[in-house]
Each structure stands twice: as structure tokens, then as C-alpha cells.
Design a protein around this motif. Structure first.
Motif, PDB file in Angstrom:
ATOM      1  N   ASP A   1      52.855 -21.961-151.738  1.00 33.71           N
ATOM      2  CA  ASP A   1      53.799 -23.001-151.330  1.00 33.71           C
ATOM      3  C   ASP A   1      53.564 -23.339-149.867  1.00 33.71           C
ATOM      4  O   ASP A   1      53.935 -22.582-148.968  1.00 33.71           O
ATOM      5  CB  ASP A   1      55.235 -22.513-151.550  1.00 33.71           C
TER       6      ASP A   1
ATOM      7  N   SER B   1      64.068 -29.499-157.929  1.00 36.65           N
ATOM      8  CA  SER B   1      63.736 -30.536-156.959  1.00 36.65           C
ATOM      9  C   SER B   1      65.025 -31.054-156.340  1.00 36.65           C
ATOM     10  O   SER B   1      66.123 -30.807-156.848  1.00 36.65           O
ATOM     11  CB  SER B   1      62.999 -31.684-157.645  1.00 36.65           C
TER      12      SER B   1
ATOM     13  N   GLN C   1      66.966 -33.132-158.822  1.00 33.68           N
ATOM     14  CA  GLN C   1      67.709 -32.332-159.809  1.00 33.68           C
ATOM     15  C   GLN C   1      68.983 -31.764-159.201  1.00 33.68           C
ATOM     16  O   GLN C   1      70.025 -31.706-159.860  1.00 33.68           O
ATOM     17  CB  GLN C   1      66.820 -31.200-160.335  1.00 33.68           C
TER      18      GLN C   1
ATOM     19  N   ASP D   1      64.125 -23.289-158.120  1.00 40.17           N
ATOM     20  CA  ASP D   1      62.938 -24.137-158.030  1.00 40.17           C
ATOM     21  C   ASP D   1      63.247 -25.599-158.348  1.00 40.17           C
ATOM     22  O   ASP D   1      62.343 -26.404-158.566  1.00 40.17           O
ATOM     23  CB  ASP D   1      61.831 -23.624-158.959  1.00 40.17           C
TER      24      ASP D   1
ATOM     25  N   GLN E   1      62.750 -22.614-152.831  1.00 38.84           N
ATOM     26  CA  GLN E   1      62.193 -23.965-152.859  1.00 38.84           C
ATOM     27  C   GLN E   1      63.302 -25.004-152.673  1.00 38.84           C
ATOM     28  O   GLN E   1      63.094 -26.049-152.065  1.00 38.84           O
ATOM     29  CB  GLN E   1      61.453 -24.195-154.180  1.00 38.84           C
ATOM     30  N   THR E   2      64.484 -24.703-153.214  1.00 36.47           N
ATOM     31  CA  THR E   2      65.611 -25.627-153.062  1.00 36.47           C
ATOM     32  C   THR E   2      66.045 -25.744-151.604  1.00 36.47           C
ATOM     33  O   THR E   2      66.552 -26.786-151.183  1.00 36.47           O
ATOM     34  CB  THR E   2      66.807 -25.154-153.914  1.00 36.47           C
TER      35      THR E   2
ATOM     36  N   ALA F   1      63.332 -27.915-149.810  1.00 34.86           N
ATOM     37  CA  ALA F   1      63.402 -29.306-150.259  1.00 34.86           C
ATOM     38  C   ALA F   1      64.329 -30.138-149.379  1.00 34.86           C
ATOM     39  O   ALA F   1      64.120 -31.346-149.209  1.00 34.86           O
ATOM     40  CB  ALA F   1      63.860 -29.367-151.714  1.00 34.86           C
TER      41      ALA F   1
ATOM     42  N   ASP G   1      62.750 -33.960-147.502  1.00 34.83           N
ATOM     43  CA  ASP G   1      63.118 -35.261-148.060  1.00 34.83           C
ATOM     44  C   ASP G   1      63.915 -36.079-147.045  1.00 34.83           C
ATOM     45  O   ASP G   1      64.822 -35.562-146.385  1.00 34.83           O
ATOM     46  CB  ASP G   1      63.953 -35.058-149.331  1.00 34.83           C
TER      47      ASP G   1
END
Length: 327
Positions: free
Chosen positions: A218, A167, A170, A165, A270-271, A274, A278
Motif C-alpha cells: 500500500d 473506499s 462506500q 478496506d 485503508q479507510t 482514504a 480524496d
């Protein structure tokens, strides 16, 4: 599965410079390091991986993940293999790791011919390399000569591994701390084109209603794909043991399907999602999704860099007789 021929990818000039700088500072690390001391070492690892994969197609994903978890904690020194209380292997963050028996089999075979010669750290790196090939990916030549670490602490695991999870920021920070770039992050995330994950690794993308049924929370996840995941992981009692393929399309083949999945919002974690959301990484995802050859070329570069993170050489490490314990 792997094709009947082997495709090698040459290193571009910038990577050759990078490798030269690393190898010059690590005189004990080189390509074909065991040519004289144990010429069959790489052959034995490759055959062990192929044999294990032929009977269990989940092995490549497990071996590849094992390398990531080893290298991100104290460098690529096989410290993740050491058994015992409060070791890296005992930490809950490593509870779902697999492939240990394959490493042990390769080590045992090598010890018969070349006792106390080949490090477990090299075997882990070579096995991950060969796992990619066994799943149809590129053949990558990596330098060897790593030494094994004798320190393995559970306390070092959580601050270094990436949670599903995280971001993007991170993840970038975590990779940067290991000397890896944003491109390495996107390319090495392609490892999720093979392997499987437990439902509890991504259940944060859902919530349970009052009747115990999953609901999608999500919005970055494709609704149809989310429905499939919720159906597979519906049993709360078994969510920690149930597994789902990382790649819903070609789960046993190392290819660039992972990136095409991201374009259609079918990233398992989620990773994964992401990377597509972005601006810093979206274009790279789109390029890799459209060009499988480019993915293989970039994978070759980034994998070599990963396999050399924090390596121990010479007197800085050991050669363990058993990969699961210190000498």
C-alpha cells in the motif's frame, strides 16, 4: 488522561435545530431524562467507566467502538449486547468488540437503585460519551430515553458495519444511510485517536513473501510506520490476536493527533488513509489536524447525531433487566 476540570461545548444553532426536530418527533427522548426516575443514573455510568479505565486504559476505545457497532446495526438499541447463537454479538464482524463487562457493571449498579428504569441503550451511549471524557476529550451532553431492542440478528451485521478496506465512496454511502454526513464521517473517524486494533484488521496493506515475511503493498502508507507495523505483526500464527494502537503517537489520549497522523501517512487502516487521499475530505482532515478545539466542537455535534441513529422510544422498545438477554 482526563484533566481535573470538565470542558463543555455548546451546540451551534444548526445543531440545535437538528436536535429540536429529532426531539419533537421523539417525545420520549430528552436531556436529563432520568432526573426524576433515576437521578443518579448518569453519575453511576460515569463512575463505572472511570473506575474501569483507571485499571485498564484500553476501555475507552472499546466502549466507543461498541457504540458505533450498536448504532450502525438496527440503530442505538443495545441489540449488540444480546448473547446467543446468530445474534449480532456472535457475528465474526463483532468478534473483537470489548467493554461488555463495563456496561453490565453499570447496569447492575443502576438496577439496585432504579430497577427496570434505565435502558441498556442509554447506558451504552452514556458509557461511550464518558469514555471520551475519561481519555481527555470533551464532555458531551446527550439526550436520553432510548429503549432497548429485543431483536439481534447476525445477518444484519455485515451489511451495515464498515470494513477497514472500504473506499471513501462506500463509507459515505454507509454513513448517509444512517443520516450522517461526510463531515460526520471525517469527524467520527477521529475515534481512532484512541483504542487498538488486531493485526488482521489491516494486514491487507501488506503481503507475505515466500519466506513468510511482510512486504508493503500500500503506497499510501509511510514506509517507516509500515515497517513498525510489519515488525509488530510479523507472527502469522498470532496475527488474529496481536494488537496495535490506532494512534501511534498518543494512543490513550482523545485528541486531534489522529488527523496529524493522516497528514504524515500514518493512518492504520485503508479507510483512514482514504480520508487524506480524496479531495472531498482532505481539507477537513487538514483543518481538524490544525485545530484541536475545532475537533472537539465538531465531535460534540457528530457524536450526538451518532447516538440518536435509529433510536427506539416509548412503546417501540423495551427496558431489558439484563443487557445480555431479552426480558
Amino acid at each position: 488522561m482526563a484533566s481535573s476540570y470538565r470542558v463543555y461545548y455548546s451546540f451551534p444553532f444548526h445543531l440545535l435545530l437538528f436536535l429540536s426536530s429529532l426531539l419533537s418527533s421523539s417525545a420520549d427522548l430528552s436531556f436529563n431524562f432520568y432526573a426524576n426516575s433515576c437521578p443518579l443514573a448518569e453519575f453511576l455510568v460515569r463512575n463505572t467507566v472511570r473506575s474501569a479505565t483507571s485499571s485498564d486504559p484500553t476501555i475507552p476505545g472499546k466502549l466507543l467502538r461498541l457504540l458505533f457497532h450498536d448504532c450502525f446495526v438496527q440503530g442505538c438499541d443495545a441489540s449488540v449486547l444480546i448473547q446467543g447463537n446468530s445474534t449480532e454479538r456472535s457475528d465474526p464482524g463483532n468478534a473483537s468488540l470489548g467493554g461488555f463487562s463495563v456496561i453490565e457493571r453499570a447496569k447492575n449498579a443502576i438496577e439496585i437503585l432504579c430497577p427496570a428504569t434505565v435502558s441498556c441503550a442509554d447506558i451504552v451511549a452514556l458509557a461511550a460519551r464518558d469514555a471520551v471524557e475519561a481519555a481527555g476529550g470533551p464532555v458531551v451532553e446527550i439526550p436520553t430515553g432510548r429503549r432497548d431492542g429485543n431483536i439481534s440478528m447476525a445477518a444484519n451485521v455485515r451489511p451495515n458495519i464498515i470494513d477497514t478496506d472500504f473506499s471513501l465512496g462506500q463509507m459515505i454511502d454507509a454513513f448517509s444511510s444512517k443520516g450522517l454526513s461526510i463531515q460526520d464521517l471525517v469527524v467520527l473517524s477521529g475515534a481512532h485517536t484512541i483504542g487498538a486494533s488486531h493485526c488482521n484488521a489491516f494486514d491487507g496493506r501488506f503481503k507475505r513473501d515466500t519466506k513468510g515475511n511482510f512486504e508493503l503493498i500500500d503506497a499510501s502508507l509511510d514506509n517507516t510506520y509500515a515497517e513498525t507495523l510489519m515488525n509488530k505483526c510479523s507472527s502469522s500464527e498470532e496475527s488474529s490476536s496481536l494488537t496495535v494502537s490506532n494512534d501511534p503517537e498518543t494512543s490513550s489520549t482523545f485528541d486531534n493527533q489522529y488527523y496529524r497522523n493522516l497528514e504524515t501517512h500514518k493512518g492504520l487502516f485503508q479507510t483512514d488513509s482514504a480520508l487524506m487521499e480524496d479531495d472531498r475530505t482532505r481539507k477537513m482532515v487538514e483543518e481538524l489536524a490544525s485545530d484541536g478545539e475545532s475537533f472537539f466542537q465538531r465531535w460534540t455535534e457528530s457524536f450526538v447525531k451518532l447516538s440518536m441513529v435509529g433510536v427506539k422510544v416509548g412503546e417501540n422498545g423495551d427496558i431489558r433487566r439484563s443487557c445480555s438477554s431479552v426480558n
